[in-house]
Design a protein around this motif. Sequence first.
Motif, PDB file in Angstrom:
ATOM      1  N   ASN A 234      10.422 -11.018  -3.597  1.00 46.69           N
ATOM      2  CA  ASN A 234      10.121 -10.098  -2.500  1.00 46.69           C
ATOM      3  C   ASN A 234       8.913  -9.205  -2.764  1.00 46.69           C
ATOM      4  O   ASN A 234       8.527  -8.421  -1.892  1.00 46.69           O
ATOM      5  CB  ASN A 234      11.342  -9.237  -2.194  1.00 46.69           C
ATOM      6  CG  ASN A 234      12.525 -10.057  -1.716  1.00 46.69           C
ATOM      7  OD1 ASN A 234      12.369 -10.966  -0.899  1.00 46.69           O
ATOM      8  ND2 ASN A 234      13.705  -9.761  -2.243  1.00 46.69           N
ATOM      9  N   VAL A 235       8.320  -9.314  -3.944  1.00 49.24           N
ATOM     10  CA  VAL A 235       7.121  -8.534  -4.238  1.00 49.24           C
ATOM     11  C   VAL A 235       5.946  -9.096  -3.439  1.00 49.24           C
ATOM     12  O   VAL A 235       5.776 -10.328  -3.339  1.00 49.24           O
ATOM     13  CB  VAL A 235       6.807  -8.551  -5.750  1.00 49.24           C
ATOM     14  CG1 VAL A 235       5.489  -7.827  -6.042  1.00 49.24           C
ATOM     15  CG2 VAL A 235       7.945  -7.906  -6.528  1.00 49.24           C
ATOM     16  N   ASP A 236       5.139  -8.220  -2.874  1.00 50.80           N
ATOM     17  CA  ASP A 236       3.957  -8.614  -2.103  1.00 50.80           C
ATOM     18  C   ASP A 236       3.078  -9.547  -2.942  1.00 50.80           C
ATOM     19  O   ASP A 236       2.715  -9.203  -4.076  1.00 50.80           O
ATOM     20  CB  ASP A 236       3.181  -7.345  -1.726  1.00 50.80           C
ATOM     21  CG  ASP A 236       1.989  -7.613  -0.812  1.00 50.80           C
ATOM     22  OD1 ASP A 236       1.455  -8.735  -0.823  1.00 50.80           O
ATOM     23  OD2 ASP A 236       1.571  -6.673  -0.123  1.00 50.80           O
ATOM     24  N   PRO A 237       2.719 -10.727  -2.437  1.00 50.75           N
ATOM     25  CA  PRO A 237       1.869 -11.659  -3.202  1.00 50.75           C
ATOM     26  C   PRO A 237       0.557 -11.032  -3.665  1.00 50.75           C
ATOM     27  O   PRO A 237       0.047 -11.393  -4.735  1.00 50.75           O
ATOM     28  CB  PRO A 237       1.627 -12.801  -2.216  1.00 50.75           C
ATOM     29  CG  PRO A 237       2.807 -12.766  -1.298  1.00 50.75           C
ATOM     30  CD  PRO A 237       3.162 -11.330  -1.147  1.00 50.75           C
ATOM     31  N   ALA A 238      -0.007 -10.115  -2.890  1.00 47.29           N
ATOM     32  CA  ALA A 238      -1.244  -9.451  -3.317  1.00 47.29           C
ATOM     33  C   ALA A 238      -1.002  -8.599  -4.556  1.00 47.29           C
ATOM     34  O   ALA A 238      -1.874  -8.497  -5.433  1.00 47.29           O
ATOM     35  CB  ALA A 238      -1.802  -8.594  -2.183  1.00 47.29           C
ATOM     36  N   ILE A 239       0.175  -7.980  -4.650  1.00 48.84           N
ATOM     37  CA  ILE A 239       0.523  -7.181  -5.825  1.00 48.84           C
ATOM     38  C   ILE A 239       0.754  -8.088  -7.028  1.00 48.84           C
ATOM     39  O   ILE A 239       0.369  -7.764  -8.154  1.00 48.84           O
ATOM     40  CB  ILE A 239       1.759  -6.320  -5.534  1.00 48.84           C
ATOM     41  CG1 ILE A 239       1.456  -5.317  -4.407  1.00 48.84           C
ATOM     42  CG2 ILE A 239       2.212  -5.580  -6.789  1.00 48.84           C
ATOM     43  CD1 ILE A 239       0.309  -4.368  -4.690  1.00 48.84           C
ATOM     44  N   VAL A 240       1.370  -9.235  -6.801  1.00 48.18           N
ATOM     45  CA  VAL A 240       1.545 -10.206  -7.884  1.00 48.18           C
ATOM     46  C   VAL A 240       0.183 -10.651  -8.418  1.00 48.18           C
ATOM     47  O   VAL A 240      -0.027 -10.737  -9.634  1.00 48.18           O
ATOM     48  CB  VAL A 240       2.367 -11.416  -7.408  1.00 48.18           C
ATOM     49  CG1 VAL A 240       2.423 -12.491  -8.503  1.00 48.18           C
ATOM     50  CG2 VAL A 240       3.774 -10.992  -7.017  1.00 48.18           C
TER      51      VAL A 240
END
Length: 354
Positions: A234-240
Amino acid sequence: MKKITKTMLALSLSGVMTFGALTTAGLPVGAVGNGPNYNGNESIQTSILTTYEELVDYLEKQEQRQQAMELEVIGETVKGRDIYMAKYISNEENPTILFLTQQHGNEQLTTEGAMEFIKHLGTGKTSSVLDNVNILIIPMLNADGAMGDVNFSTDDYIASGDRHLTRTNANNIDLNREHNKPIDEMEPEARALYENVFEKYEIDYLIDLHHQGTQSERDGKLVSGSILYPTNPNVDPAIVEDSKKLGAVVFHEIESKGWGHLGKYNGGSGDNIGRNGIALRYDIATLLFEMRGMSDHTNPTAVLGQKSNGYLIRQTVNTLDSTVKAIADGSIDTVDTSFWETLPFQTTRPSNEE
């Protein structure tokens, strides 16, 4: 005897820890993960590690010496010890990175490295860096565990010295499993971190510094540490992706030295874990860095002899220094992250008995 022992440790590390002269000379033989562990002939002495009181004295002296540094108490531990954060904030518009150590009280060499890095920030050689990045450092979140001042028995812990260091806090709770709770239901240390750091400051990057066992390996060689970005779905892909960039800076820095050897940490995806829960709740790019070997434990294979202290402290300092420089000059935005596609998960080396 304690002061003499610490003086001897300081002298043994002085060649390794002199910033600006970090060469491979003076590093222990086999620094690529192959330092002595508890199963060898090396004793484990907690008395050479910085105590909470010594840490506080050190931080207060550094604040007096450093114009750019401000010391803040963010809360208290279960036993009433103040939790300190060193702050370097020149411009609130700058990107901000938080370095967090000792969620687990028995994982202390990253704290020793953070102390060295704080001293480095006061040398006057980092003014251009501090103009372009804000730095927050919490060098000992779990001070009760670090001092062995806990509400449970430490008889099974194996290190010698003036105290035992425990993974959990005084209430026997793992602080790195608190990160999906409502803030007002967290343990005091975690609640202080959330109420007075994450809720107060606009943080862009976080490196959560830990230690793991001694027997992890990659490509047949024991690792000096391992890294991992948020893996909660559920973490934002941009943050990953930003987290992977943070890891790329660290990986390229440590691997390029010749004495470091990193693996990919095989960690869980639960949102109760720091790198996942913090990224999910606050959209902060997070990186877990697990250095090799703990300072104390109930399991002998988890603890590393003190002859390995030098390169592990140095690995921490290099990690902190390289990331603030990459954020300050913007090179983190274009760092090559392709290594993540081929970096294997570390595995556990079979014991001799097996």
